[in-house]
Enzyme design. Structure first.
Site, PDB file in Angstrom:
ATOM      1  N   HIS A  99     -56.770  12.821   7.135  1.00  0.00           N
ATOM      2  CA  HIS A  99     -57.024  13.862   6.173  1.00  0.00           C
ATOM      3  C   HIS A  99     -58.125  13.074   5.269  1.00  0.00           C
ATOM      4  O   HIS A  99     -59.139  13.670   4.567  1.00  0.00           O
ATOM      5  CB  HIS A  99     -56.044  14.267   5.079  1.00  0.00           C
ATOM      6  CG  HIS A  99     -55.352  15.430   5.901  1.00  0.00           C
ATOM      7  ND1 HIS A  99     -55.625  16.731   5.696  1.00  0.00           N
ATOM      8  CD2 HIS A  99     -53.926  15.578   6.357  1.00  0.00           C
ATOM      9  CE1 HIS A  99     -54.817  17.487   6.245  1.00  0.00           C
ATOM     10  NE2 HIS A  99     -53.580  16.928   6.526  1.00  0.00           N
ATOM     11  N   GLU A 118     -44.172  12.968   0.413  1.00  0.00           N
ATOM     12  CA  GLU A 118     -44.411  14.596   0.560  1.00  0.00           C
ATOM     13  C   GLU A 118     -43.976  15.142   1.676  1.00  0.00           C
ATOM     14  O   GLU A 118     -43.162  15.967   1.731  1.00  0.00           O
ATOM     15  CB  GLU A 118     -46.103  14.560   0.569  1.00  0.00           C
ATOM     16  CG  GLU A 118     -46.607  15.962   0.747  1.00  0.00           C
ATOM     17  CD  GLU A 118     -48.183  16.027   1.170  1.00  0.00           C
ATOM     18  OE1 GLU A 118     -48.661  15.087   1.613  1.00  0.00           O
ATOM     19  OE2 GLU A 118     -48.757  17.056   0.841  1.00  0.00           O
ATOM     20  N   HIS A 119     -44.183  14.355   2.741  1.00  0.00           N
ATOM     21  CA  HIS A 119     -43.676  14.757   4.205  1.00  0.00           C
ATOM     22  C   HIS A 119     -42.862  13.863   4.718  1.00  0.00           C
ATOM     23  O   HIS A 119     -43.054  12.467   4.744  1.00  0.00           O
ATOM     24  CB  HIS A 119     -44.586  15.062   5.319  1.00  0.00           C
ATOM     25  CG  HIS A 119     -45.624  15.813   4.866  1.00  0.00           C
ATOM     26  ND1 HIS A 119     -46.880  15.574   4.448  1.00  0.00           N
ATOM     27  CD2 HIS A 119     -45.871  17.106   4.863  1.00  0.00           C
ATOM     28  CE1 HIS A 119     -47.651  16.603   4.182  1.00  0.00           C
ATOM     29  NE2 HIS A 119     -46.927  17.705   4.405  1.00  0.00           N
ATOM     30  N   GLN A 169     -51.662  12.746   9.297  1.00  0.00           N
ATOM     31  CA  GLN A 169     -51.696  12.622   7.943  1.00  0.00           C
ATOM     32  C   GLN A 169     -53.014  11.683   7.695  1.00  0.00           C
ATOM     33  O   GLN A 169     -53.661  11.858   6.748  1.00  0.00           O
ATOM     34  CB  GLN A 169     -50.397  12.198   7.223  1.00  0.00           C
ATOM     35  CG  GLN A 169     -49.544  13.568   7.407  1.00  0.00           C
ATOM     36  CD  GLN A 169     -50.203  15.018   7.211  1.00  0.00           C
ATOM     37  OE1 GLN A 169     -50.707  15.138   6.196  1.00  0.00           O
ATOM     38  NE2 GLN A 169     -50.143  15.509   8.298  1.00  0.00           N
ATOM     39  N   HIS A 181     -33.691  33.868 -41.869  1.00  0.00           N
ATOM     40  CA  HIS A 181     -33.133  34.020 -40.450  1.00  0.00           C
ATOM     41  C   HIS A 181     -31.761  34.604 -40.821  1.00  0.00           C
ATOM     42  O   HIS A 181     -31.209  35.620 -40.199  1.00  0.00           O
ATOM     43  CB  HIS A 181     -32.922  32.820 -39.827  1.00  0.00           C
ATOM     44  CG  HIS A 181     -34.147  32.129 -39.012  1.00  0.00           C
ATOM     45  ND1 HIS A 181     -35.360  31.754 -40.017  1.00  0.00           N
ATOM     46  CD2 HIS A 181     -34.681  32.077 -37.778  1.00  0.00           C
ATOM     47  CE1 HIS A 181     -36.148  31.330 -39.268  1.00  0.00           C
ATOM     48  NE2 HIS A 181     -35.638  31.544 -37.932  1.00  0.00           N
ATOM     49  N   ASP A 240     -47.722  21.989   8.890  1.00  0.00           N
ATOM     50  CA  ASP A 240     -49.039  22.385   8.328  1.00  0.00           C
ATOM     51  C   ASP A 240     -49.688  23.519   8.358  1.00  0.00           C
ATOM     52  O   ASP A 240     -50.530  24.110   7.771  1.00  0.00           O
ATOM     53  CB  ASP A 240     -50.177  21.075   8.729  1.00  0.00           C
ATOM     54  CG  ASP A 240     -49.891  19.786   8.008  1.00  0.00           C
ATOM     55  OD1 ASP A 240     -48.976  19.835   7.002  1.00  0.00           O
ATOM     56  OD2 ASP A 240     -50.519  18.712   8.388  1.00  0.00           O
TER      57      ASP A 240
HETATM   58  N1  LIG Z   1     -51.524  18.884  -0.361  1.00  0.00           N
HETATM   59  C1  LIG Z   1     -51.927  19.699   0.531  1.00  0.00           C
HETATM   60  O1  LIG Z   1     -51.407  20.716   0.802  1.00  0.00           O
HETATM   61  C2  LIG Z   1     -53.400  19.527   0.993  1.00  0.00           C
HETATM   62  C3  LIG Z   1     -53.919  20.231   2.081  1.00  0.00           C
HETATM   63  C4  LIG Z   1     -55.236  19.882   2.368  1.00  0.00           C
HETATM   64  C5  LIG Z   1     -55.835  18.772   1.781  1.00  0.00           C
HETATM   65  N2  LIG Z   1     -55.435  17.999   1.212  1.00  0.00           N
HETATM   66  C6  LIG Z   1     -55.687  16.860   0.379  1.00  0.00           C
HETATM   67  O2  LIG Z   1     -57.002  17.556  -0.437  1.00  0.00           O
HETATM   68  C7  LIG Z   1     -57.981  16.425  -0.413  1.00  0.00           C
HETATM   69  C8  LIG Z   1     -59.384  17.213  -0.089  1.00  0.00           C
HETATM   70  O3  LIG Z   1     -60.481  16.417  -0.544  1.00  0.00           O
HETATM   71  P1  LIG Z   1     -61.935  16.716  -0.010  1.00  0.00           P
HETATM   72  O4  LIG Z   1     -62.665  15.810  -0.633  1.00  0.00           O
HETATM   73  O5  LIG Z   1     -62.029  16.931   1.377  1.00  0.00           O
HETATM   74  O6  LIG Z   1     -62.197  18.082  -0.816  1.00  0.00           O
HETATM   75  P2  LIG Z   1     -62.166  18.788  -2.091  1.00  0.00           P
HETATM   76  O7  LIG Z   1     -62.484  20.306  -2.085  1.00  0.00           O
HETATM   77  O8  LIG Z   1     -60.784  18.558  -2.961  1.00  0.00           O
HETATM   78  O9  LIG Z   1     -63.377  17.964  -3.085  1.00  0.00           O
HETATM   79  C9  LIG Z   1     -64.561  18.331  -2.544  1.00  0.00           C
HETATM   80  C10 LIG Z   1     -65.515  18.408  -4.138  1.00  0.00           C
HETATM   81  O10 LIG Z   1     -65.318  17.242  -4.897  1.00  0.00           O
HETATM   82  C11 LIG Z   1     -66.419  17.269  -5.657  1.00  0.00           C
HETATM   83  N3  LIG Z   1     -66.992  15.699  -5.622  1.00  0.00           N
HETATM   84  C12 LIG Z   1     -66.971  14.768  -4.248  1.00  0.00           C
HETATM   85  N4  LIG Z   1     -67.676  13.703  -4.773  1.00  0.00           N
HETATM   86  C13 LIG Z   1     -67.901  14.007  -6.177  1.00  0.00           C
HETATM   87  C14 LIG Z   1     -68.487  13.022  -7.287  1.00  0.00           C
HETATM   88  N5  LIG Z   1     -68.905  11.670  -6.955  1.00  0.00           N
HETATM   89  N6  LIG Z   1     -68.501  13.625  -8.571  1.00  0.00           N
HETATM   90  C15 LIG Z   1     -68.067  14.605  -8.820  1.00  0.00           C
HETATM   91  N7  LIG Z   1     -67.411  15.318  -8.046  1.00  0.00           N
HETATM   92  C16 LIG Z   1     -67.431  15.145  -6.849  1.00  0.00           C
HETATM   93  C17 LIG Z   1     -67.217  18.035  -5.162  1.00  0.00           C
HETATM   94  O11 LIG Z   1     -67.652  18.893  -6.227  1.00  0.00           O
HETATM   95  C18 LIG Z   1     -66.895  18.887  -3.840  1.00  0.00           C
HETATM   96  O12 LIG Z   1     -67.097  20.065  -3.953  1.00  0.00           O
HETATM   97  C19 LIG Z   1     -57.784  15.400   0.554  1.00  0.00           C
HETATM   98  O13 LIG Z   1     -57.161  14.391  -0.160  1.00  0.00           O
HETATM   99  C20 LIG Z   1     -56.441  16.081   1.638  1.00  0.00           C
HETATM  100  O14 LIG Z   1     -55.514  15.242   2.035  1.00  0.00           O
HETATM  101  C21 LIG Z   1     -54.063  18.497   0.645  1.00  0.00           C
HETATM  102  N1  LIG Z   2     -50.979  18.067   5.386  1.00  0.00           N
HETATM  103  C1  LIG Z   2     -51.682  18.907   4.509  1.00  0.00           C
HETATM  104  C2  LIG Z   2     -50.832  18.641   3.322  1.00  0.00           C
HETATM  105  O1  LIG Z   2     -50.661  17.673   2.724  1.00  0.00           O
HETATM  106  C3  LIG Z   2     -52.005  20.217   4.929  1.00  0.00           C
HETATM  107  C4  LIG Z   2     -52.860  20.464   6.165  1.00  0.00           C
HETATM  108  C5  LIG Z   2     -53.670  21.566   6.244  1.00  0.00           C
HETATM  109  N2  LIG Z   2     -54.240  21.374   7.520  1.00  0.00           N
HETATM  110  C6  LIG Z   2     -53.760  20.073   8.022  1.00  0.00           C
HETATM  111  N3  LIG Z   2     -52.955  19.693   7.175  1.00  0.00           N
HETATM  112 ZN   LIG Z   3     -52.035  17.797   7.356  1.00  0.00          ZN
END
Ligand SMILES: NC(=O)c1ccc[n+]([C@@H]2O[C@H](COP(=O)([O-])OP(=O)(O)OC[C@H]3O[C@@H](n4cnc5c(N)ncnc54)[C@H](O)[C@@H]3O)[C@@H](O)[C@H]2O)c1
Ligand SMILES: N[C@H](CO)Cc1c[nH]c[nH+]1
Ligand SMILES: [Zn+2]
Length: 440
Positions: free
Chosen positions: A272, A337-338, A269, A430, A371
């Site tokens: 990520h 969360e997990h 995790q 009413h 996941d």
């Molecule tokens: N809960 C879940 O199921 C799950 C699954 C996968 C990922 N996640 C989480 O989701 C998140 C993904 O984040 P990510 O950044 O990789 O992708 P993201 O798609 O959430 O964000 C990317 C976008 O952020 C915007 N951005 C980045 N910097 C910026 C700035 N300075 N100003 C304005 N906009 C900006 C851009 O538009 C870009 O397209 C991680 O925290 C990950 O842990 C959660």
């Molecule tokens: N752990 C993420 C949700 O918190 C989900 C994910 C996608 N791929 C790998 N992991």
């Molecule tokens: Zn994951």
């Protein structure tokens, strides 16, 4: 590996016996991302620009934040043929794995389908609840720091099972690089439109619609702080599933699981995001030290070492507690969360766990399996919101309407009650509306 190298692992070491334990734990749990005022201001500006300039703003922001070089929305739109092509051209192994995961996720979510119901009263009146799917759902698939085909499946399959008529997916493609697995997953999960846009601008486009992006009824899916802040801002204009923060894992170990397994579970995790949170709780001090040593040993072998290192330093923790009971108290306080219960008999703890997004039972149940392919959804409540929120599911893509059908007898007996209450509220229209239908 020498002792000094092992000590190089920066992670908080806490003990429930320490006086400042509560303060230190609270500081680690706080996630300020969504309340950051600079982020809030930027997101407000982005939403206003998308409302005012539609497609043109999406093109500008994609060039700026995702380092694209596009001049129109056509270049940010993928049709069904492109999705199918991605699926057909996948290497066999990947296509089979995606299909196997999709099948398991579908089977699990089919069980969640709530049914419409009704009952008939003695006087012939009928009361019930009718379940209907959303007309159009928008799914946000993150793509900034990693590509998430699994999140396509986790978002789109429950929508499909719920009977949503149209599924619109947005996913950023930094530097214009398309991920074929993401597109193939969209094909497999029945997504109707894909736009390669991300961040707050993508959420705004789904909420308000643009010349090209259709306005949806609800925006679901995880993302970074720009995405989370934008979802909070558009709530009310559209529905949202939850405000999901960075990924988290809390492992509770009885000391008998291989320390390397647990080290990797924590890394899984942490990798990520620098803001992700990985914590280990145990009542066995020697075991905590062994996991710590395993982490220090394995960390240099990780491809995403830098992200993991930051995440562990900023938000990770190894927590020594007194016993199982204290571990349960910590679980319910953290509401992770997990939750991985790396115990001989995880079932004995289960009835006491009140707050957790997903519970992984026993040493063999690595969180990573959930996941991708176990079946349950991986979009889960984070940052303690498991106290009041649930995993993404079929129910997030449906609404309920109440059904009331009064027989003449029912209208008469209910009318008497309603009339009294309405007059008590001084709402005579009413009261008279109900009284017209009283039996003479
Ligand atoms: N809960 C879940 O199921 C799950 C699954 C996968 C990922 N996640 C989480 O989701 C998140 C993904 O984040 P990510 O950044 O990789 O992708 P993201 O798609 O959430 O964000 C990317 C976008 O952020 C915007 N951005 C980045 N910097 C910026 C700035 N300075 N100003 C304005 N906009 C900006 C851009 O538009 C870009 O397209 C991680 O925290 C990950 O842990 C959660
Ligand atoms: N752990 C993420 C949700 O918190 C989900 C994910 C996608 N791929 C790998 N992991
Ligand atoms: Zn994951």
């Amino acid at each position: 590996m020498t002792d000094s190298a092992i000590r190089e692992l920066e992670i908080s070491r806490l003990s429930t016996q320490e006086k400042d334990f509560d303060t230190r734990l609270e500081a680690l749990l706080a996630w300020e991302g969504v309340s950051d005022s600079a982020v809030q201001q930027r997101v407000d500006e982005i939403i206003a620009a998308v409302k005012a300039r539609g497609d043109a703003a999406l093109v500008d922001y994609s060039n700026r934040f995702d380092r694209m070089s596009v001049s129109s929305m056509t270049e940010l739109t993928l049709g069904p043929e492109r999705l199918r092509e991605a699926f057909d051209n996948l290497p066999r192994e990947q296509r089979d794995a995606l299909a196997a995961a999709a099948e398991r996720i579908r089977t699990y979510h089919q069980r969640q389908k709530p049914e419409s119901w009704h009952y008939t009263e003695a006087d012939g009146s009928v009361l019930g609840q009718q379940v209907t799917p959303l007309d159009r759902a928008g799914i946000y698939v993150p793509g900034g720091k990693a590509a998430y085909p699994s999140s396509v499946l986790m978002n789109a399959i429950p929508a499909h099972v719920a009977g949503v008529r149209e599924i619109v997916m947005v996913v950023p493609t930094p530097d214009g690089v398309l991920n074929e697995l993401v597109l193939a997953a969209a094909h497999l999960a029945g997504v109707d439109h894909v736009f390669t846009i991300g961040g707050a601008q993508a959420v705004a486009a789904l909420a308000y619609g643009t010349e090209t992006v259709p306005r949806v009824d609800k925006v679901v899916g995880p993302g970074n702080i720009y995405v989370a802040t934008a979802k909070r801002a558009v709530f009310g204009q559209v529905g949202i599933d939850m405000i999901a923060g960075p990924s988290e894992i809390l492992v509770v170990s009885d000391g008998e699981t291989d320390p390397e397994w647990l080290a990797m579970d924590l890394f899984s995790q942490a990798e990520h995001d620098e803001d992700a949170q990985a914590m280990l709780v145990s009542w066995n001090a020697k075991h905590l030290a062994a996991v710590e040593a395993a982490m220090a040993r394995l960390l240099p072998t990780m491809e995403r070492e830098a992200i993991i290192r930051t995440s562990l330093r900023e938000r990770g923790a190894l927590i020594l507690c007194d016993d199982r009971n204290e571990a349960v108290t910590l679980i319910n306080r953290i509401a992770p969360e997990h939750l991985e219960l790396s115990l001989e008999d995880p079932g004995s703890l289960l009835p006491e766990i009140r707050h957790a997004g997903a519970i992984f039972m026993g040493r063999y149940t690595a969180e990573a399996l959930g996941d991708y392919c176990a079946g349950p959804n991986h979009v889960l409540p984070t940052s303690g919101t498991a106290r009041f929120s649930s995993p993404l599911g079929v129910y997030d893509f449906q609404k309920r309407s109440s059904i009331i059908h009064c027989s003449p007898e029912g209208a008469s007996s209910l009318g008497e009650t309603a009339s009294v209450l309405a007059r008590g509220e001084s709402l005579t229209a009413h009261a008279r509306s109900a009284e017209y239908r009283l039996r003479k």
